[in-house]
Design a protein around this motif. Structure first.
Motif, PDB file in Angstrom:
ATOM      1  N   GLY A   1      -3.750 -64.989 -12.831  1.00 49.62           N
ATOM      2  CA  GLY A   1      -3.341 -64.093 -14.120  1.00 49.62           C
ATOM      3  C   GLY A   1      -4.330 -62.991 -14.218  1.00 49.62           C
ATOM      4  N   GLY A   2      -4.728 -62.552 -13.170  1.00 54.12           N
ATOM      5  CA  GLY A   2      -5.600 -61.305 -13.026  1.00 54.12           C
ATOM      6  C   GLY A   2      -7.152 -61.764 -13.346  1.00 54.12           C
ATOM      7  N   GLN A   3      -7.358 -62.949 -13.637  1.00 54.86           N
ATOM      8  CA  GLN A   3      -8.899 -63.514 -14.079  1.00 54.86           C
ATOM      9  C   GLN A   3      -9.439 -64.424 -12.982  1.00 54.86           C
ATOM     10  OE1 GLN A   3     -10.262 -62.788 -17.065  1.00 54.86           O
ATOM     11  NE2 GLN A   3      -8.405 -61.486 -17.286  1.00 54.86           N
ATOM     12  N   ARG A   4     -10.478 -63.882 -12.671  1.00 55.66           N
ATOM     13  CA  ARG A   4     -11.264 -64.735 -11.363  1.00 55.66           C
ATOM     14  C   ARG A   4     -11.828 -66.043 -11.717  1.00 55.66           C
ATOM     15  NH1 ARG A   4     -14.162 -60.977  -7.810  1.00 55.66           N
ATOM     16  NH2 ARG A   4     -16.164 -62.146  -8.526  1.00 55.66           N
ATOM     17  N   ILE A   5     -11.587 -67.023 -10.881  1.00 50.57           N
ATOM     18  CA  ILE A   5     -12.431 -68.361 -10.811  1.00 50.57           C
ATOM     19  C   ILE A   5     -13.481 -67.892  -9.805  1.00 50.57           C
ATOM     20  CG2 ILE A   5     -12.542 -70.493 -10.327  1.00 50.57           C
ATOM     21  CD1 ILE A   5      -9.655 -70.615 -11.372  1.00 50.57           C
ATOM     22  N   THR A   6     -14.545 -67.423  -9.994  1.00 55.55           N
ATOM     23  CA  THR A   6     -15.772 -67.083  -9.085  1.00 55.55           C
ATOM     24  C   THR A   6     -16.075 -68.612  -8.523  1.00 55.55           C
ATOM     25  OG1 THR A   6     -17.390 -67.304 -10.340  1.00 55.55           O
ATOM     26  CG2 THR A   6     -16.603 -65.506 -10.422  1.00 55.55           C
ATOM     27  N   VAL A   7     -16.498 -68.001  -7.044  1.00 58.52           N
ATOM     28  CA  VAL A   7     -17.221 -69.168  -6.583  1.00 58.52           C
ATOM     29  C   VAL A   7     -18.597 -69.754  -7.196  1.00 58.52           C
ATOM     30  CG1 VAL A   7     -18.349 -69.793  -4.130  1.00 58.52           C
ATOM     31  CG2 VAL A   7     -16.427 -68.190  -4.051  1.00 58.52           C
ATOM     32  N   ALA A   8     -19.173 -69.282  -7.952  1.00 55.62           N
ATOM     33  CA  ALA A   8     -20.165 -69.555  -8.746  1.00 55.62           C
ATOM     34  C   ALA A   8     -19.755 -70.560  -9.794  1.00 55.62           C
ATOM     35  CB  ALA A   8     -21.126 -68.452  -9.171  1.00 55.62           C
ATOM     36  N   GLN A   9     -18.650 -70.207 -10.331  1.00 51.97           N
ATOM     37  CA  GLN A   9     -18.189 -71.031 -11.228  1.00 51.97           C
ATOM     38  C   GLN A   9     -17.583 -72.476 -10.922  1.00 51.97           C
ATOM     39  OE1 GLN A   9     -15.327 -68.236 -13.049  1.00 51.97           O
ATOM     40  NE2 GLN A   9     -16.206 -67.776 -14.803  1.00 51.97           N
ATOM     41  N   LEU A  10     -17.053 -72.286  -9.542  1.00 56.41           N
ATOM     42  CA  LEU A  10     -16.684 -73.329  -8.861  1.00 56.41           C
ATOM     43  C   LEU A  10     -17.791 -74.217  -8.711  1.00 56.41           C
ATOM     44  CD1 LEU A  10     -14.382 -75.349  -7.655  1.00 56.41           C
ATOM     45  CD2 LEU A  10     -14.582 -73.736  -5.674  1.00 56.41           C
ATOM     46  N   GLU A  11     -18.604 -73.879  -8.001  1.00 58.98           N
ATOM     47  CA  GLU A  11     -19.987 -74.545  -7.471  1.00 58.98           C
ATOM     48  C   GLU A  11     -20.547 -75.200  -8.685  1.00 58.98           C
ATOM     49  OE1 GLU A  11     -22.299 -71.781  -5.449  1.00 58.98           O
ATOM     50  OE2 GLU A  11     -21.050 -71.943  -3.499  1.00 58.98           O
ATOM     51  N   SER A  12     -20.461 -74.212  -9.863  1.00 58.74           N
ATOM     52  CA  SER A  12     -21.261 -74.838 -11.334  1.00 58.74           C
ATOM     53  C   SER A  12     -20.507 -76.395 -11.640  1.00 58.74           C
ATOM     54  CB  SER A  12     -20.955 -73.830 -12.476  1.00 58.74           C
ATOM     55  OG  SER A  12     -21.790 -74.389 -13.408  1.00 58.74           O
ATOM     56  N   ARG A  13     -19.119 -76.261 -11.593  1.00 57.69           N
ATOM     57  CA  ARG A  13     -18.468 -77.386 -11.956  1.00 57.69           C
ATOM     58  C   ARG A  13     -18.572 -78.689 -11.106  1.00 57.69           C
ATOM     59  NH1 ARG A  13     -13.644 -76.106 -15.337  1.00 57.69           N
ATOM     60  NH2 ARG A  13     -12.766 -78.038 -14.892  1.00 57.69           N
ATOM     61  N   VAL A  14     -18.654 -78.366  -9.756  1.00 54.03           N
ATOM     62  CA  VAL A  14     -19.029 -79.496  -8.902  1.00 54.03           C
ATOM     63  C   VAL A  14     -20.199 -79.848  -8.940  1.00 54.03           C
ATOM     64  CG1 VAL A  14     -19.450 -79.964  -6.345  1.00 54.03           C
ATOM     65  CG2 VAL A  14     -17.554 -78.501  -7.008  1.00 54.03           C
ATOM     66  N   ASN A  15     -21.206 -79.009  -9.426  1.00 57.71           N
ATOM     67  CA  ASN A  15     -22.532 -79.604  -9.791  1.00 57.71           C
ATOM     68  C   ASN A  15     -22.721 -80.306 -10.776  1.00 57.71           C
ATOM     69  OD1 ASN A  15     -23.840 -78.363  -7.411  1.00 57.71           O
ATOM     70  ND2 ASN A  15     -24.405 -76.576  -8.488  1.00 57.71           N
ATOM     71  N   GLU A  16     -21.988 -80.324 -11.992  1.00 58.81           N
ATOM     72  CA  GLU A  16     -21.734 -81.049 -12.982  1.00 58.81           C
ATOM     73  C   GLU A  16     -21.192 -82.548 -12.676  1.00 58.81           C
ATOM     74  OE1 GLU A  16     -20.219 -77.480 -16.317  1.00 58.81           O
ATOM     75  OE2 GLU A  16     -19.075 -79.143 -15.562  1.00 58.81           O
ATOM     76  N   VAL A  17     -20.400 -82.541 -11.871  1.00 57.85           N
ATOM     77  CA  VAL A  17     -19.931 -83.859 -11.334  1.00 57.85           C
ATOM     78  C   VAL A  17     -21.067 -84.526 -10.733  1.00 57.85           C
ATOM     79  CG1 VAL A  17     -18.419 -85.165  -9.939  1.00 57.85           C
ATOM     80  CG2 VAL A  17     -17.606 -83.206 -11.330  1.00 57.85           C
ATOM     81  N   ARG A  18     -21.677 -83.566  -9.613  1.00 57.35           N
ATOM     82  CA  ARG A  18     -22.879 -84.253  -8.883  1.00 57.35           C
ATOM     83  C   ARG A  18     -23.999 -85.055  -9.693  1.00 57.35           C
ATOM     84  NH1 ARG A  18     -19.502 -86.027  -4.973  1.00 57.35           N
ATOM     85  NH2 ARG A  18     -19.194 -84.266  -3.286  1.00 57.35           N
ATOM     86  N   ASP A  19     -24.199 -84.046 -10.633  1.00 55.53           N
ATOM     87  CA  ASP A  19     -25.481 -84.435 -11.685  1.00 55.53           C
ATOM     88  C   ASP A  19     -24.950 -85.769 -12.352  1.00 55.53           C
ATOM     89  OD1 ASP A  19     -26.774 -82.312 -10.668  1.00 55.53           O
ATOM     90  OD2 ASP A  19     -26.565 -81.082 -12.428  1.00 55.53           O
ATOM     91  N   ALA A  20     -23.811 -85.653 -12.518  1.00 56.79           N
ATOM     92  CA  ALA A  20     -23.313 -86.876 -13.634  1.00 56.79           C
ATOM     93  C   ALA A  20     -23.290 -88.279 -12.671  1.00 56.79           C
ATOM     94  CB  ALA A  20     -21.953 -86.774 -14.244  1.00 56.79           C
ATOM     95  N   GLN A  21     -22.714 -87.829 -11.527  1.00 53.62           N
ATOM     96  CA  GLN A  21     -22.943 -89.141 -10.613  1.00 53.62           C
ATOM     97  C   GLN A  21     -24.353 -89.722 -10.122  1.00 53.62           C
ATOM     98  OE1 GLN A  21     -20.723 -87.231  -7.184  1.00 53.62           O
ATOM     99  NE2 GLN A  21     -18.836 -88.322  -7.736  1.00 53.62           N
ATOM    100  N   ARG A  22     -25.399 -88.542  -9.940  1.00 51.87           N
ATOM    101  CA  ARG A  22     -26.611 -88.975  -9.860  1.00 51.87           C
ATOM    102  C   ARG A  22     -27.245 -89.821 -11.033  1.00 51.87           C
ATOM    103  NH1 ARG A  22     -29.984 -89.785  -5.906  1.00 51.87           N
ATOM    104  NH2 ARG A  22     -29.970 -87.968  -5.074  1.00 51.87           N
ATOM    105  N   ALA A  23     -26.883 -89.371 -12.151  1.00 48.85           N
ATOM    106  CA  ALA A  23     -27.319 -90.063 -13.285  1.00 48.85           C
ATOM    107  C   ALA A  23     -26.655 -91.323 -13.595  1.00 48.85           C
ATOM    108  CB  ALA A  23     -26.997 -89.246 -14.691  1.00 48.85           C
ATOM    109  N   ALA A  24     -25.338 -91.602 -12.973  1.00 46.04           N
ATOM    110  CA  ALA A  24     -24.866 -92.977 -13.150  1.00 46.04           C
ATOM    111  C   ALA A  24     -25.162 -94.069 -12.177  1.00 46.04           C
ATOM    112  CB  ALA A  24     -23.221 -92.381 -13.198  1.00 46.04           C
TER     113      ALA A  24
END
Length: 219
Positions: free
Chosen positions: A38-61
């Motif tokens: 819709g003309g709005q970018r999902i940046t690579v940086a935003q994607l990587e940030s979301r992935v890192n959230e999951v990896r951090d949570a996995q590390r903590a768990a």
């Protein structure tokens, strides 16, 4: 997590009646973008940030490096799956708006309460969502909201998700929404259409079977 009396909201990628949703585009037109919706970018940086959230949570768990490595190995397609989720959520939002569907905070809280009771508490639910669907704890409510939105859209369309006809009607609405949004996907993440986007190993939360308890709370 205990999941009895489930409502079939499994939106299979193998629905032959569904037309292509999205196709790959040239990434050079949108440098730094993983996708444009819709003309709005999902940046690579935003994607990587979301992935890192999951990896951090996995590390903590996990208790040690071996367990963490196992968790990572089980979610080897996390980056692609996460992008699929981010794009599909926006397509779903548009389809819901087209159908006059809205989701309130009360809807989300009711579903969360019901699922926490089934899972055995808030922490247990967060852990289950992380392990089964690759959703970080801080994204849980967003994920539940998306589940409810999918339920309500199906209801508004009169689509019985237990039938091929119902699933086809749901995907027809999604296809119309995606065309309106003119979705562009960076080719590095692959081509995207109804048949291909829901990979066999993808675990997109709102494509799961949701508990009828949650569905009843949002009815």
């Amino acid at each position: 997590m205990h999941r009895r009396r489930r409502t079939a909201l499994v939106l299979s990628a193998a629905i032959v009646a569904a037309a292509p949703l999205l196709t790959a585009c040239g990434g050079d037109a949108h440098p730094g973008a993983a996708a444009v919706v819709g003309g709005q970018r999902i940046t690579v940086a935003q994607l990587e940030s979301r992935v890192n959230e999951v990896r951090d949570a996995q590390r903590a768990a996990t208790q040690d490096d071996a367990q963490y490595e196992q968790a990572v190995a089980k979610t080897g397609s996390l980056t692609r799956d996460t992008l699929h989720s981010m794009v599909l959520d926006r397509v779903l939002d548009r389809a819901a708006k087209n159908a006059g569907v809205t989701v309130t905070r009360k809807d989300t809280q009711q579903m969360r309460t019901a699922l926490e009771q089934q899972a055995g508490g808030a922490k247990a639910l967060e852990t289950a969502w992380l392990q089964q669907y690759g959703v970080a704890p801080q994204r849980l409510e967003d994920s539940l909201r998306t589940e409810i939105e999918a339920q309500k859209l199906a209801s508004a369309l009169g689509a019985d998700m237990n039938t091929a006809e119902g699933k086809a009607a749901f995907w027809k609405a999604m296809s119309a929404a995606s065309k309106q949004l003119d979705v562009d996907l960076n080719p590095r993440y692959g081509a995207w259409d109804v048949q291909k986007s829901s990979r066999v190993d993808a675990k997109t939360p709102w494509l799961r079977e949701v508990t009828s308890a949650g569905a009843q709370q949002t009815a």
